[in-house]
Design an enzyme around this catalytic site. Structure first.
Site, PDB file in Angstrom:
ATOM      1  CG  ASP A  95      17.344 -18.008  23.608  1.00 55.13           C
ATOM      2  OD1 ASP A  95      17.853 -18.191  24.724  1.00 55.13           O
ATOM      3  OD2 ASP A  95      16.990 -16.882  23.206  1.00 55.13           O
ATOM      4  CG  HIS A 143      17.863 -15.818  27.409  1.00 56.87           C
ATOM      5  ND1 HIS A 143      17.717 -15.844  26.039  1.00 56.87           N
ATOM      6  CD2 HIS A 143      18.168 -14.531  27.730  1.00 56.87           C
ATOM      7  CE1 HIS A 143      17.909 -14.620  25.549  1.00 56.87           C
ATOM      8  NE2 HIS A 143      18.187 -13.802  26.561  1.00 56.87           N
ATOM      9  CB  SER A 189      17.431 -11.101  25.079  1.00 55.16           C
ATOM     10  OG  SER A 189      18.722 -11.435  24.673  1.00 55.16           O
TER      11      SER A 189
END
Length: 443
Positions: A196, A229, A383
């Protein structure tokens, strides 16, 4: 005792249900702490017909009745002797000692409580004395006698009050009415590689279980998560407050920059890094909450990782289209996750189709923020759904010995088989999209 002798002769005269032999059938769980006093399950041998089973049970009920009748008669005789003086006639005492059979049958229930016949499996449960139990064990048609035992709900060992909605939802079959996350397994010993934007491994909610792995964006790595994220994703997988698997370890594999963008080449480097870190028998999971156009090379790398025993969980993507057009979602070796909201409605942005395998909460998900002062943040997307499933996988494999680990393909099938079916509304009806919400049982 005459009645007992008669019934024994009856056993000897009714064919297969009458054969007495010297060897006793096994007696199981007699000393179990959960044993129910005086109750047993009797399992008959293979090949017993329904008629033979019925004859056997009739004999058992008769024997138990005569046994209890004799006991009650003895008790009545003792009571009469106490109540009547020696001056009363023996005939008067005799009349008072007789208990009508109809009365006894009202007092004494039948010994056999239930009978079971499922193909070649024939058995029954019964209340019985130790003496009758051992007589039954001596019958040639009896395979074994097992003590009846108390069973109870599989209670979770741990719970978290005021847990994030996603955690609560994956542990109940219907929409939750409270905010309690019940769990037993915690994913201890499992490494979850978060491919990620990086992870802020210093976040206190990670309790030191988030570590840095590799950076394929910056040669002079910040060893952090400038975007946020990846930190959010890792939090849903394993953090103390927001995580599904609260003892798993998250390993940061940075393949996306501060702007959230990367390349197929960088993703290949990330998967290759995990492959090199993984050892046979290790418990390794990859979470890929990323997406782009379908890439044969990327899919091949994911399939290779799965072939090596690494569990790969991927986001279906947020384009509201067929997940088969995206990578990593379309890889055969991926467990591909779609998203739903807290009202059990399919997220309108979620990709779908036959390349997607399971649904998880992915709208309004609260998890760790890369800004430690802020502590947490709310994000939406497939996600956010994918790490719920990665956490469930970590919990599942965490308690298994290495020799018992399922293959990644088998793990996918397990998730699908134990999922809650048909509860998510507005799931696209095209392209055979599965309506299966991930479920993490308490065990």
């Amino acid at each position: 005792m005459i009645g007992l002798q008669v019934i024994s002769l009856l056993f000897l005269s009714t064919g297969i249900c009458s054969q007495i032999h010297g060897k006793l059938a096994p007696l199981l769980d007699e000393t179990s702490v959960d044993a129910i006093d005086g109750e047993y399950v009797v399992v008959l041998k293979s090949g017993i017909t329904a008629e033979e089973m019925n004859a056997h049970i009739e004999n058992i009920n008769t024997e138990a009745f005569l046994e209890q009748q004799a006991r009650l008669q003895e008790e009545e005789e003792a009571r009469v002797l106490d109540d009547y003086s020696e001056t009363q006639s023996s005939e008067a005492r005799k009349k008072r000692q007789i208990i009508p059979e109809a009365v006894i049958r009202q007092i004494i229930p039948e010994a056999v409580m239930s009978r079971y016949s499922m193909g070649d499996f024939k058995a029954y449960s019964a209340r019985m004395s130790n003496g009758l139990r051992d007589k039954i064990r001596a019958m040639s048609e009896v395979k074994y006698v097992e003590k009846n035992k108390v069973v109870r709900v599989a209670a979770c060992k741990n719970f978290q009050r005021n847990a994030p909605y996603g955690l609560v939802r994956i542990t109940v079959r219907n929409r939750p009415t409270d905010t309690r996350y019940n769990f037993t397994d915690t994913g201890a010993g499992v490494n979850v590689y978060v491919i990620d934007t990086g992870i802020n491994i210093a976040h206190p909610d990670f309790e030191g279980r988030a570590i840095w792995g590799a950076d394929f964006i910056d040669a002079n790595s910040p060893k952090n998560d400038p975007h946020g994220h990846g930190t959010h994703v890792a939090g849903t997988i394993m953090s103390k407050t927001f995580g599904v698997a609260k003892s798993a370890t998250a390993i940061a594999v940075r393949v996306l920059g501060a702007d959230g963008f990367g390349s197929v080449a960088g993703i290949l480097s990330g998967i290759n890094f995990v492959q090199n870190q993984h050892r046979c028998g290790a418990k390794s999971v990859i979470n890929m909450s990323i997406g782009g156009p379908k890439s044969l090379a990327e899919n091949a790398a994911i399939n290779a990782a799965a072939a090596a025993g690494i569990y790969v969980v991927s986001a279906a993507g947020n384009e509201a289209e067929d997940a088969c057009t995206r990578s990593p979602a379309s890889a055969d070796g991926s467990i591909t996750v779609m998203a739903s909201d807290r009202n059990d409605v399919f997220a309108p942005f979620s990709n779908f189709g036959p390349c997607a395998h399971i649904i998880a909460p992915g709208v309004g998900i609260l998890s760790t923020s890369n800004n430690i002062a802020q502590f947490s943040s709310v994000l939406s997307g497939t996600s956010m759904a994918s790490p719920h499933v990665a956490g469930v996988v970590a919990k599942f494999i965490g308690v298994l010995p290495a020799a018992s680990l399922p293959t990644p393909a088998a793990m996918k099938a397990i998730l699908q088989s134990q999922a809650t079916v048909g509860v998510i509304r507005n799931v696209p009806t095209t392209l055979r999209t599965p309506n299966r919400l991930v479920f993490s049982p308490c065990a």
